[in-house]
Write a protein that holds these residues in place. Structure first.
Motif, short mmCIF file in Angstrom:
data_model
loop_
_atom_site.label_atom_id
_atom_site.label_comp_id
_atom_site.label_asym_id
_atom_site.label_seq_id
_atom_site.Cartn_x
_atom_site.Cartn_y
_atom_site.Cartn_z
N ASP A 148 0.82 -1.22 0.00
CA ASP A 148 0.00 0.00 0.00
C ASP A 148 0.85 1.26 0.00
O ASP A 148 0.32 2.37 0.05
N GLY A 149 2.18 1.11 -0.06
CA GLY A 149 3.07 2.26 -0.18
C GLY A 149 3.07 3.19 1.00
O GLY A 149 3.32 4.39 0.86
N THR A 150 2.82 2.68 2.21
CA THR A 150 2.69 3.55 3.38
C THR A 150 4.02 3.92 4.02
O THR A 150 4.05 4.77 4.92
N LEU A 151 5.10 3.30 3.62
CA LEU A 151 6.38 3.64 4.23
C LEU A 151 6.77 5.08 3.90
O LEU A 151 6.44 5.59 2.83
N ALA A 152 7.51 5.69 4.81
CA ALA A 152 8.00 7.05 4.58
C ALA A 152 8.95 7.04 3.37
O ALA A 152 9.61 6.04 3.09
N TYR A 153 9.02 8.18 2.69
CA TYR A 153 9.83 8.25 1.47
C TYR A 153 11.29 7.89 1.75
O TYR A 153 11.91 7.17 0.97
N TRP A 154 11.84 8.37 2.87
CA TRP A 154 13.25 8.10 3.17
C TRP A 154 13.50 6.62 3.38
O TRP A 154 14.57 6.11 3.04
N MET A 155 12.49 5.92 3.95
CA MET A 155 12.65 4.49 4.14
C MET A 155 12.54 3.74 2.81
O MET A 155 13.28 2.79 2.55
N LYS A 156 11.63 4.19 1.95
CA LYS A 156 11.53 3.58 0.62
C LYS A 156 12.80 3.84 -0.18
O LYS A 156 13.23 3.00 -0.97
N ASP A 157 13.40 5.00 0.04
CA ASP A 157 14.65 5.32 -0.65
C ASP A 157 15.77 4.36 -0.22
O ASP A 157 16.68 4.07 -0.99
N ILE A 158 15.67 3.85 1.00
CA ILE A 158 16.65 2.87 1.50
C ILE A 158 16.38 1.48 0.93
O ILE A 158 17.31 0.76 0.53
N LEU A 159 15.11 1.11 0.86
CA LEU A 159 14.75 -0.28 0.56
C LEU A 159 14.51 -0.58 -0.91
O LEU A 159 14.77 -1.71 -1.36
N TYR A 160 14.02 0.40 -1.67
CA TYR A 160 13.56 0.13 -3.03
C TYR A 160 14.65 0.35 -4.08
O TYR A 160 15.47 1.26 -3.97
N GLY A 205 16.35 1.78 -7.21
CA GLY A 205 16.24 3.11 -7.77
C GLY A 205 16.43 4.21 -6.75
O GLY A 205 16.63 5.37 -7.11
N GLY A 206 16.39 3.84 -5.47
CA GLY A 206 16.63 4.83 -4.43
C GLY A 206 18.10 5.20 -4.34
O GLY A 206 18.97 4.36 -4.54
N VAL A 207 18.38 6.46 -4.02
CA VAL A 207 19.77 6.91 -3.92
C VAL A 207 20.49 6.18 -2.79
O VAL A 207 21.59 5.64 -2.96
N ILE A 208 19.85 6.14 -1.62
CA ILE A 208 20.47 5.46 -0.47
C ILE A 208 20.57 3.96 -0.74
O ILE A 208 21.55 3.32 -0.39
N ASN A 209 19.53 3.41 -1.37
CA ASN A 209 19.54 1.98 -1.70
C ASN A 209 20.73 1.65 -2.60
O ASN A 209 21.41 0.63 -2.41
N THR A 210 20.99 2.51 -3.57
CA THR A 210 22.12 2.29 -4.49
C THR A 210 23.44 2.32 -3.75
O THR A 210 24.32 1.47 -3.96
N VAL A 211 23.60 3.29 -2.84
CA VAL A 211 24.84 3.41 -2.07
C VAL A 211 25.04 2.18 -1.18
O VAL A 211 26.13 1.59 -1.14
N ILE A 212 23.98 1.79 -0.47
CA ILE A 212 24.08 0.62 0.42
C ILE A 212 24.40 -0.64 -0.37
O ILE A 212 25.24 -1.46 0.04
N THR A 213 23.75 -0.80 -1.52
CA THR A 213 24.00 -1.98 -2.35
C THR A 213 25.43 -2.02 -2.84
O THR A 213 26.07 -3.07 -2.86
N LEU A 214 25.96 -0.86 -3.24
CA LEU A 214 27.35 -0.79 -3.69
C LEU A 214 28.32 -1.14 -2.56
O LEU A 214 29.29 -1.88 -2.76
N VAL A 215 28.04 -0.63 -1.37
CA VAL A 215 28.89 -0.93 -0.21
C VAL A 215 28.83 -2.42 0.11
O VAL A 215 29.86 -3.07 0.33
N LEU A 216 27.61 -2.97 0.11
CA LEU A 216 27.45 -4.40 0.39
C LEU A 216 28.12 -5.26 -0.68
O LEU A 216 28.62 -6.35 -0.39
N ASP A 217 28.12 -4.76 -1.91
CA ASP A 217 28.78 -5.49 -3.00
C ASP A 217 30.29 -5.59 -2.74
O ASP A 217 30.89 -6.67 -2.92
N CYS A 270 15.18 1.86 -13.02
CA CYS A 270 15.42 2.74 -11.88
C CYS A 270 15.07 4.20 -12.19
O CYS A 270 14.59 4.93 -11.33
N LYS A 271 15.31 4.61 -13.44
CA LYS A 271 15.07 6.00 -13.82
C LYS A 271 13.62 6.27 -14.23
O LYS A 271 13.05 7.31 -13.89
#
Length: 570
Positions: free
Chosen positions: A400-412, A414-426, A554-555
Motif C-alpha cells: 500500500d506504499g505507506t512507508l516514509a519516502y526516506w525508508m523507501k529510498d533505502i529499501l527500493y 532506484g533509491g539513492v540510499i539503496n544504491t549506495v548501500i547496495t554498492l557498499v554491500l557489493d 530505476c530512472k
C-alpha cells in the motif's frame, strides 16, 4: 596411522570443496553483481569492476597492516567495544523496525491467518487443500507462534519481531562463542560485530517465518556440540540436542546444520574410538527427527486432520531445475495447484516430480552449454546478490506504499540510499569471499578439522542449493557462517605481510609457499578472464548484460517514488 590419514583426508576434502566454491564465488563477485527489482523480484546481472575491487582489496590489506596497532588497541578493550556496539545496533535496529510498519503477505500471511483460525477452533487450514495441509512442514511455526498469539493477540506480529531481534542478538553471541573456541578473541569480536551490522540480516527481523530463530538455535547447537567434543560432558550434549530440536521446529532448511554436526561427531568417533560420540550422533538425530515431525503430530492430535501427507519435498528440486522469470531455479509454478491436480496423493505427486526431474536432467545432458549457463546463473542469483533479499522481504509487505519516502529510498531499487548501500554491500561481499580464500591459503597448514564445522555447513548449503529451489533467504543462512574464517584469513595475512616486511629475504622464498601459489592462481585467473571474450567465461563468471534495462527501470519505472504508489493499483 589410520587416524592421521583420516584427519588428513578430511582436511583435504573440506579445503578442496571450500576453495573451489569460494574461489568461484569470488571470481563471480568481482566480474558481476546480481540485483533484484522491487516489483517482481526479477534478478538482473550487472557488470562489476574487477580492477577497482582488486585494487581496493590490496589497499585494504595495506591499511590493515599499517594500522594494526590502532586496531588492536580498539579490539583489546573487548567489553567496552561489545557493549557500545550492541547499544548502537539496538538503537538502529529499533529505528528500522518501527519505521518499517508493513503487513504480512504470501506465506507469512498464510502462516499467521492459519494460527488465528486455529485458536478460534477453525481447522480449515489443516483440511485437505488447506495451507498447513499442503505445507505440513510449517506446523513448526504454528506450534511456536500459537502461544505468542494467545498472549499478545493482535500485537503478535510486533511480539514476533521482538523475538526475532532477541534471536538475532543471541545468534551474534553464539557466533562469538564458537569463534572464540576455534580461533581467538580478536576474530570472535570481529565476527560478533559483523553479524550485528550485516544489514541484509536486519530485514529478516520483519520476517514472520522463523529464519533468525532457527539460525540462532542452530548456531548454539553447534557451539554446545563443540564443547561436548572438547570436554566430554553430557550437559553439553543435552543442551546441543535441545537446541537442535528447536532448530528443526523452526525451519527444515537447517537439516544441513544437523548433518554437519553428525559428520564432525562421526570423525571424532573414528579418530578417538569412543562410543560417546556415537551416542551423541543418535541423540542429535533423534532431536532433529522430533523437531521435524513432532509439531505435525501434535497438530494432528488437536485438529484430527492429516498432517503428514503434504506436498513432497522433492517438488523443491523440480522447481530448482527449471527456468523462472525471476532467475533460473526460482519459484516457477503454483505448488498447491500442482498437488491438487495429482489428487493430493503423495505417491502420485512424487512420481510426477521425478518425471519432471528426469526431463530436466535429460535436457541438461543434451544441451551441456545451456546446463552450464543455467547452474552458473542460478548460483549467482542466490550467492552473488549482496543484499541477500534482505530488502525484498520488507518491500513485499509495503503493497500500500505507506512507508516514509526516506525508508523507501533505502529499501527500493532506484533509491539513492539503496544504491549506495547496495554498492557498499557489493564491496563487502567480495571482501568476505577473499578473506575466506586467505584463510584457506594461509592457515591450511594449521587447519584443524574441528574448526571446519561452520565451513562444512556452508559447503553443504551450496551443494544442496545447486538443485534445490533458489532463494537468497535460504543461502544467507549459510553465508554468514563464513565470517569467522574471513577475519582469521585477514589476521593471518597481516602476520605474513609483517614477516615479509621485517625479513626481505622472505621475498625470495615466497614461491615456496602454497598460500602464495593459491592466491596467485586466483589473481591469474582474474587476469585471464578479464582479458578473454570466450563464451565459456561469459556463461560461467562474467554474467552480465542487464545493466541498461535495470538502469532504465530505476530512472523511468520506479513507481514507489509516486505518492499514490500501490502494488494493487497497477
Amino acid at each position: 596411522m589410520m587416524n592421521d590419514l583420516l584427519l588428513k583426508m578430511s582436511k583435504v576434502i573440506v579445503c578442496i570443496f571450500a576453495g573451489f566454491i569460494c574461489g568461484y564465488l569470488f571470481l563471480n563477485s568481482i566480474f558481476s553483481t546480481c540485483v533484484m527489482w522491487y516489483d517482481n523480484e526479477q534478478t538482473y546481472y550487472i557488470k562489476d569492476f574487477p580492477i577497482l575491487l582488486l585494487g581496493g582489496l590490496f589497499i585494504f590489506i595495506i591499511l590493515l597492516v599499517f594500522n594494526k596497532k590502532y586496531l588492536l588497541t580498539i579490539l583489546k578493550n573487548e567489553k567496552a567495544l561489545i557493549i557500545s556496539a550492541t547499544g548502537i545496533w539496538t538503537i538502529l535496529l529499533t529505528i528500522f523496525v518501527i519505521n518499517t510498519d508493513i503487513r504480512l503477505v504470501y506465506d507469512q500471511a498464510s502462516v499467521y491467518e492459519g494460527i488465528v483460525d486455529f485458536l478460534n477452533g477453525d481447522y480449515t487450514s489443516w483440511a485437505k487443500g488447506g495451507y498447513y495441509y499442503n505445507f505440513n512442514f510449517q506446523n513448526g511455526l504454528a506450534f511456536m507462534y500459537a502461544p505468542i498469539m494467545l498472549i499478545f493477540g493482535e500485537n503478535t506480529y510486533w511480539a514476533v519481531q521482538g523475538v526475532n531481534a532477541i534471536c538475532y542478538f543471541m545468534l551474534a553471541v553464539g557466533m562469538y562463542k564458537i569463534t572464540k573456541e576455534y580461533f581467538n578473541k580478536y576474530v570472535a569480536v570481529c565476527s560478533y560485530l559483523m553479524i550485528l551490522f550485516y544489514v541484509p540480516l536486519w530485514g529478516y527481523v520483519k520476517y514472520f517465518y522463523g529464519s533468525l530463530s532457527g539460525m540462532c538455535f542452530g548456531i548454539w547447537s553447534m557451539y554446545f556440540i563443540v564443547l561436548f567434543v572438547k570436554e566430554q560432558r553430557w550437559k553439553w550434549l543435552l543442551s546441543g540436542s535441545v537446541c537442535t530440536l528447536f532448530t528443526m521446529i523452526f525451519k527444515g532448511n537447517f537439516l544441513i546444520y544437523v548433518l554437519a554436526i553428525c559428520l564432525l561427531l562421526a570423525i571424532e568417533a573414528i579418530r578417538k574410538k569412543e562410543w560417546n560420540y556415537l551416542i551423541a550422533i543418535v541423540a542429535i538425530i533423534v532431536a532433529a527427527k522430533l523437531g521435524m515431525s513432532g509439531p505435525s503430530y501434535v497438530m494432528h492430535c488437536i485438529t484430527g486432520e492429516v498432517t503428514n501427507q503434504g506436498i513432497p519435498a522433492i517438488k523443491s528440486v523440480v522447481v530448482g531445475l527449471r527456468e523462472s522469470y525471476v532467475a533460473p531455479g526460482w519459484y516457477n509454478g503454483n505448488a498447491p495447484e500442482w498437488f491438487a491436480k495429482n489428487g493430493y496423493s503423495v505417491e502420485a505427486a512424487s512420481k510426477s516430480a521425478w518425471k519432471s526431474i528426469g526431463e530436466s536432467m535429460n535436457l541438461f545432458l543434451q544441451e551441456k552449454e545451456y546446463a552450464l549457463r543455467f547452474f552458473c546463473r542460478k548460483s549467482a542469483s542466490i550467492w552473488n546478490n549482496p543484499t541477500f533479499e534482505g530488502f525484498a522481504v520488507v518491500v513485499k509487505g509495503n503493497g500500500d506504499g505507506t512507508l516514509a519516502y526516506w525508508m523507501k529510498d533505502i529499501l527500493y531499487s532506484g533509491g539513492v540510499i539503496n544504491t549506495v548501500i547496495t554498492l557498499v554491500l557489493d564491496v563487502v561481499h567480495t571482501m568476505i569471499l577473499f578473506g575466506v580464500l586467505l584463510y584457506l591459503a594461509l592457515c591450511m597448514k594449521d587447519f584443524q578439522i574441528r574448526e571446519a564445522l561452520l565451513m562444512i555447513c556452508f559447503i553443504g548449503g551450496y551443494l544442496l542449493h545447486i538443485f534445490w529451489e533458489a532463494k537468497c533467504q535460504y543461502t544467507i543462512l549459510f553465508f554468514i557462517l563464513l565470517f569467522p574464517y574471513v577475519f582469521m584469513g585477514y589476521q593471518q595475512c597481516i602476520k605474513e605481510c609483517e614477516n615479509v616486511w621485517r625479513n626481505r629475504n622472505l621475498f625470495k622464498k615466497a614461491y615456496q609457499k602454497r598460500g602464495v601459489w593459491f592466491i596467485g592462481v586466483i589473481l591469474a585467473l582474474t587476469l585471464v578472464i578479464g582479458l578473454s571474450n570466450s563464451e565459456f567465461w561469459t556463461s560461467t563468471i562474467k554474467l552480465q548484460g542487464g545493466e541498461s534495462e535495470y538502469i532504465w527501470l530505476c530512472k523511468e519505472h520506479a513507481d514507489w517514488k509516486s505518492d499514490t504508489f500501490t502494488k494493487e493499483g497497477k
